[in-house]
Every structure is written in C-alpha cells, then in structure tokens.
Write an enzyme that holds these catalytic residues in place. Structure first.
Site, short mmCIF file in Angstrom:
data_model
loop_
_atom_site.label_atom_id
_atom_site.label_comp_id
_atom_site.label_asym_id
_atom_site.label_seq_id
_atom_site.Cartn_x
_atom_site.Cartn_y
_atom_site.Cartn_z
N GLY A 1 1.98 -4.21 6.11
CA GLY A 1 2.21 -2.88 6.65
C GLY A 1 1.94 -2.85 8.14
N GLY B 1 1.27 0.09 11.73
CA GLY B 1 1.01 1.45 12.19
C GLY B 1 0.60 1.43 13.64
CG PHE C 1 -3.93 -0.10 12.84
CD1 PHE C 1 -3.66 -1.39 12.46
CD2 PHE C 1 -3.72 0.92 11.93
CE1 PHE C 1 -3.18 -1.68 11.20
CE2 PHE C 1 -3.25 0.65 10.66
CZ PHE C 1 -2.99 -0.65 10.30
CB VAL D 1 -2.23 -5.07 7.47
CG1 VAL D 1 -3.06 -5.74 6.37
CG2 VAL D 1 -3.08 -4.05 8.21
CE LYS E 1 -7.29 -2.16 11.76
NZ LYS E 1 -8.36 -1.16 11.54
CG ASP F 1 -7.42 8.34 9.72
OD1 ASP F 1 -6.86 9.44 9.59
OD2 ASP F 1 -6.82 7.31 10.04
#
Length: 658
Positions: A349, A351, A353, A356, A371, A467
């Site tokens: 995935g 995003g 940041f 991963v 990550k 979060d």
C-alpha cells in the site's frame, strides 16, 4: 582359504561402500572395478589409471563433480557426521597461481549442470547464490582471491551455507603441539589430509587440515551452525572443483565418510602417488603470461571497482544517537533483499507517508511489512525517531508489533509484523462481497478498544494515537484487530496536561475541540473511535458523496435514531444475521463517543466495560434542539473546514489483490 576370504573382505570394505550400509564408506584410492557404480562423476571428473580421482585438468573454465551415488539418510535420528579425505591441487603454472578451488559439499541434489565455473566453484550460479532454498553446506579450499565473495586471500579454508560468502574462514594451516599455526600451501601440489566433523548436539562444525597423516589436536575452524534447517531428510555427499582464467588440476586420493560416528582415518603412505609434473616449454609460458596477465589485471580492477560501488551504494552511516534507540536495527541491505529491492510486486500500500512493502527475512524465515517513509513526506526524522522510541516498547496483542528499523541517509524504514488480511477499510468498503459478519466485526471493535485502553492507561506514559481510523486497523491471519501507524502519536506523562500541537489527522475523525484548542487528548482518540464504531456497524464511510450533498454518517445515524428506525442504518451485508442487542449497543456507544463536549464522552476503560457487558448503556440518548447531533454542531463544524486545511500525513491506500 581363510586368508583368501579375509583378503577379499578387507579389500571390499576399504574400497567400496557396502550396499547395505549407506551411512559409512571408505575409498583407499579409486581402483576397484565397482567404484564407478558407487560414485557419480560429472563434467570433467574422471578416474585415472593409477587410481586417483581427477576433478579438473590443466584447462581453464572447467567444473568437475563427484558424489556418492546414493543419498545419505541424514535425519533418521541425529545427523552428526565425519569425513576424512586426501586431496591435492596442482596449478598449471606455479607463477600464475591456482584457480579456483575445491569443496567438500553436502547438497539436496547431485545435479549441478547450471552451476558456473571459476569463483562459483561449480556449486552456484549468479541467480541462485545466497538462496536459502539451495540446501547446500560446503567447506571450500579456495586458491583464488575472489573479491566478489569477500575472500581474504588466495589460500584459505571457509565454511559456506547456501552461498560463497563464507560464514567463517581462516588462512590455510594447522596448529602444532606448541599451539602455533603453521601455514599450509593449498597450491603446493602435495597431498593434504582434511577432516570435517559435525556434532548435532553441540551444533559445531570442526575443520582440520594437515600435510601429514597425523591429525592435529586443535581444528583450524570451529563454527556453530544448525544444519537441521539446511539439511533435508536425504542429502548427497561429494566434491566439486572448478578452474577459471587460471587452471589447476584437482585430485582426490582417498575418502572416508561415516554418519553418527568417526570416519576412518587415511594414511598418505597407502594412497596412490600423484602423477609427475610435466615441464612446459619456456615460449609457451611467455605467450601465456603476455595474454593472461593484462587480462587478469584488468578483470581484477573491474571486480574491485564493481565491489566498491556496490558497497558504497548499500553503505550506511550510523550516528551516535542511533545506537541508543531500540528495538533491533536492521542493515539496509537486509531489508533491500527481503523486499526484493523494493519491487513493485511486493508493494502492499501507499499514502502520504510513503510506501509499505511485503518482505521475507531469513534465519528465521518470517514475513514482515517494511514501511519506507518517502523523502517528500512531512513525517521526517523527528517523527521517525518518535515512532521508534515509543512503539518499539509497546507490547499488546491488539497493537502492530514493531520488529525493528533502519536509516540510511534520507531513507527511513520501519519493520512490522506482517498482517496477511490487510486493513479493515479494505474489507469494509473495497470488497465486492463482504467477508465480515457481525461476529467478526464485534470482535474487531473489542480488539481496537483494548489496544486504545492500553495506550491511554496501560503504558508507562499516556499515548494519544491521533489517527484512529479503519485504514489503520490491520487484521492478522485469525482476523484479530491490530491498531497500527503511530507516526502521529503523541506521548505525555500520566496526570500531566498535553501541550498544543499542529492539527493533524483525517477528515471525519477529528474531534471538534482540536480546532479551538489545538490540544490533542485521549478524548480525541475516543471521538475517532466513535466514528469507527459507526463505520463498522453501518458499512459506510464517515463522509460519502450522495448527489449534490455529502452524507455525514453521524448525522444520518442520529436522524434514524430520532425517527425510531435505528436498525435501518445497519449494514445490509449482514442485516438479519446479527445480534440486535450488540448492534444497538455499538451504535449508542458510537454516538456517546461522538459527543461534541469532551467531558460528555466515555473513557476507553468505560468503553471496554460496555463492550464486555460489564455495564449497560443508559437509554436516554437525546437529539439536541439544534438539529444534528448531541454532539452539537458537528455538521457546521465539518463544513467550516475544507480538506486542504488538514495535514493528512497518515492517509493510506490499500492496493487491490492481483
């Protein structure tokens, strides 16, 4: 007659292995007619007339193999073993040196047709070297310094497991009675005896060599290795040798082997004599030197340059402060190999940041999630260090476990447990057919609540996640919930007041007081948890575009509650197949958590008590006179801020399965 019988028995026992005793054999030379039936020779290997087994000749770019024809049953009980053999390496030209070496090998197969000559020693090729699926244990007697594999010199002995990057190595030699190491020249062309012993109880491999028949008391190499993870039930034992740009003749004069016992020692005086060396014409030597030396020098320089470039590319500078941070610090090259060089096919995935990746770490073999924080991410070194120092100490069954970390320049990497069932939002919203029944959803709710209670009250400091949302709830192989992604987490001492901070999080989960005070508290996590409860029960996102307007989930639930038709909001994927009391309790609890007033929300300890049935929720939830939510003004609050006002550094997108 008796004497003749004993002679035949002795000759048979010492020359060929018994067909009924595959765990022990001895060869005093290789002259017996049945030898070819008990040994498997391939490539350039051959048995000479004088009884010497020659693996390679004075020709470049050769490989030679000899293995005992039948596999040895190593794992019938214990699998200690011992072997003794006499070998000789004779360079084609002493001044040019030897190439490349000989190995004693135990492998799952005796087929090495794909193996390369030269530095690969006839055991590996560029594609499989280093793979744990090779199942190869070897002891190398290396006569060529190969920089690619980190060789210490051109006269050493090494212990190899699935690779030619030796696990342990030493300069060729032996220890005398005075405990002083004496050098042995592997390229001398003289016979050398070698003993290799493995004790499965202590898990130690001992390697000893000597230019005489007497075995030194102290081994040259003694190295701990558990071969149980390398050996399969049946394995082949034998030898491999190769030549490269420089040639050598590799000879075997005798060999003994025994499983679970001591192999028979060999006497150099009883073994066949080596063939006499032939003098080469001087002009041939000059021509060979004029061709090979420049080529050898250029090749060596190229190898060194490539080796240094590779080392610099994967090098990492460790600063002093990094040594004080736990948990385990991985090497960058380890994570690079684990993720297959961060290959796109391993991407789980991405995003704001970063990305991963799925990875596989050897020894022991485990799957992990790596990550890799992007260079453009606003989660920089400060947040990275915060995440390491805080979540590295967390120990709870409903939190994603941080296994380790790595930093190389601007590359920041975190290593977590791998969650095979992905994130909750993927299963709630991205599946054509819902796979989550109510029982699983309720179990997930209780798991997240338990994890948040640990963060708020069970850890040495108060931890505010900041979060909490469906995409940060990950599911293990048993569909248990694990709360993850602590990049925005904030810690403060129990009993103290949290300070103000920049507004971060995800739209739809942000408590209204954050915009007024800028102070993140445990109540903010409770508010986000309330949104998560409604998501799970309703199967809807916090904000959904419907026509010209957006459907705000909490407003929708309140309106149905006030109409007396609250069950209309329940996810259609399991409607009619759920515990009505549990669903009602979750919906009421969600609305309580979404109170506009922070003091009106329950604590996570109270939430867990409700979910576990220890306390019942009162029935006096009311819609305020203003309209929307008791939680008061939530609709106005949502429309007062646009997505651009929020720093959504933790939003996460899950890739669909291919």
């Amino acid at each position: 007659m008796t004497i003749i019988f004993l002679f035949i028995y002795t000759l048979t026992f010492f020359s060929i292995p018994s067909s009924f005793q595959l765990d022990e054999f001895t060869y005093i030379g290789f002259t017996h007619p049945e030898t070819k039936l008990s040994l498997s020779l391939s490539d350039s290997a051959q048995i000479n007339k004088n009884g010497i087994l020659q693996l390679t000749s004075d020709t470049t770019k050769l490989t030679g193999h000899v293995f005992y024809s039948s596999p040895i049953h190593f794992k019938n009980s214990s699998f200690s073993f011992s072997t003794c053999f006499a070998f000789s390496i004779r360079p084609n030209d002493v001044k040019l040196g030897g190439g490349d070496g000989l190995t004693f090998a135990i492998a799952k197969s005796k087929d090495f047709t794909s193996a390369l000559w030269g530095g690969h020693l006839g055991l590996f090729n560029s594609n499989n070297i280093g793979n744990f699926s090779n199942h190869i244990f070897a002891v190398e007697f290396d006569t060529y310094q190969n920089f690619e594999f980190g060789d210490m010199n051109d006269n050493h002995v090494g212990i190899d497991v699935n690779s030619l990057l030796s696990n342990n190595s030493a300069l060729a030699g032996y220890f005398g009675d005075d405990l002083v190491q004496n050098e042995v020249n592997l390229k001398s062309g003289k016979p050398i005896l070698a003993w290799i012993e493995y004790d499965s109880i202590t898990s130690y491999v001992n390697v000893t060599i000597s230019p005489s028949s007497s075995k030194p008391r102290i081994p040259l190499l003694s190295f701990p290795v558990r071969l149980s993870s390398i050996f399969e039930e049946y394995m082949y034992v034998g030898f491999s040798a190769s030549t490269g740009l420089v040639s050598s003749s590799h000879y075997l004069l005798g060999w003994s082997f025994k499983l679970n016992g001591e192999a028979k020692s060999l006497d150099l005086n009883t073994l066949p004599s080596l063939p006499k060396t032939r003098k080469k014409h001087k002009s041939t030597l000059i021509i060979s030197l004029s061709i090979l030396v420049p080529f050898f020098v250029l090749t060596s320089i190229l190898i060194v340059v490539l080796f240094l470039i590779k080392k610099l590319k994967n090098s990492e500078v460790i600063e002093s402060w990094e040594l004080e941070i736990g948990p385990h610090r991985y090497k960058y090259i380890e994570l690079k190999k684990a993720t297959r060089n961060f290959k796109e096919s391993e991407l789980l995935g991405f995003g704001g940041f970063g990305r991963v990746y799925k990875g596989t770490l050897p020894n022991p073999k485990i799957q992990v999630a790596v990550k890799r924080i992007s260079h453009e991410s606003k989660q920089g070194v400060r947040e990275f260090i915060s995440e390491i120092s805080s979540i590295g100490k967390f120990r709870h069954r409903n939190l994603v476990q941080l296994l380790g970390w790595c930093r190389r320049g601007s590359d920041l990497l975190l290593v977590y447990d791998f969650m095979p069932n992905g994130s909750l939002d993927k299963l709630l919203f991205d599946q054509e057919k819902c796979v989550l029944n109510w029982e699983k959803r309720f179990n997930i709710i209780k798991g997240v609540a338990s994890g948040l209670l640990y963060l708020h009250e069970g850890y040495e400091q108060t931890v505010i996640h900041r979060d909490v949302k469906a995409s940060n709830v990950l599911l293990d192989d048993e569909m248990n919930a694990r709360l993850g992604d602590f990049g925005l987490a904030k810690l403060y001492d129990h009993g103290s007041n949290p300070g103000t901070t920049r507004l971060v999080g995800t739209l739809g989960y942000l408590a209204p007081e954050l915009t007024r005070t800028g102070r993140a508290t445990t109540g903010c996590d409770v508010f986000a948890f309330g949104t998560l409860l409604l998501e799970i029960a309703c199967g809807r996102r916090p904000i959904e575009p419907i026509g010209p307007d957006d459907l705000v989930l909490v407003d929708y639930v309140w309106s149905k509650w006030s109409e007396g038709s609250i069950l209309d909001v329940v996810d259609l994927n399991f409607k009619g197949d759920f515990d009505e009391n549990e669903v009602l309790m979750v919906l009421k609890l969600g609305l309580m958590c979404l109170s506009n007033e922070q003091l009106g929300r329950p604590s996570m300890r109270q939430v867990v008590s409700y979910l576990e049935g220890e306390v019942e929720i009162m029935e006096d939830l009311r819609v305020p006179s203003g309209g929307c939510v008791e939680v008061g003004g939530f609709e106005d609050y949502l429309h007062s801020y646009t997505p651009s006002s929020f720093e959504q550094t933790s939003s996460f997108t899950v890739l669909p399965k291919t």
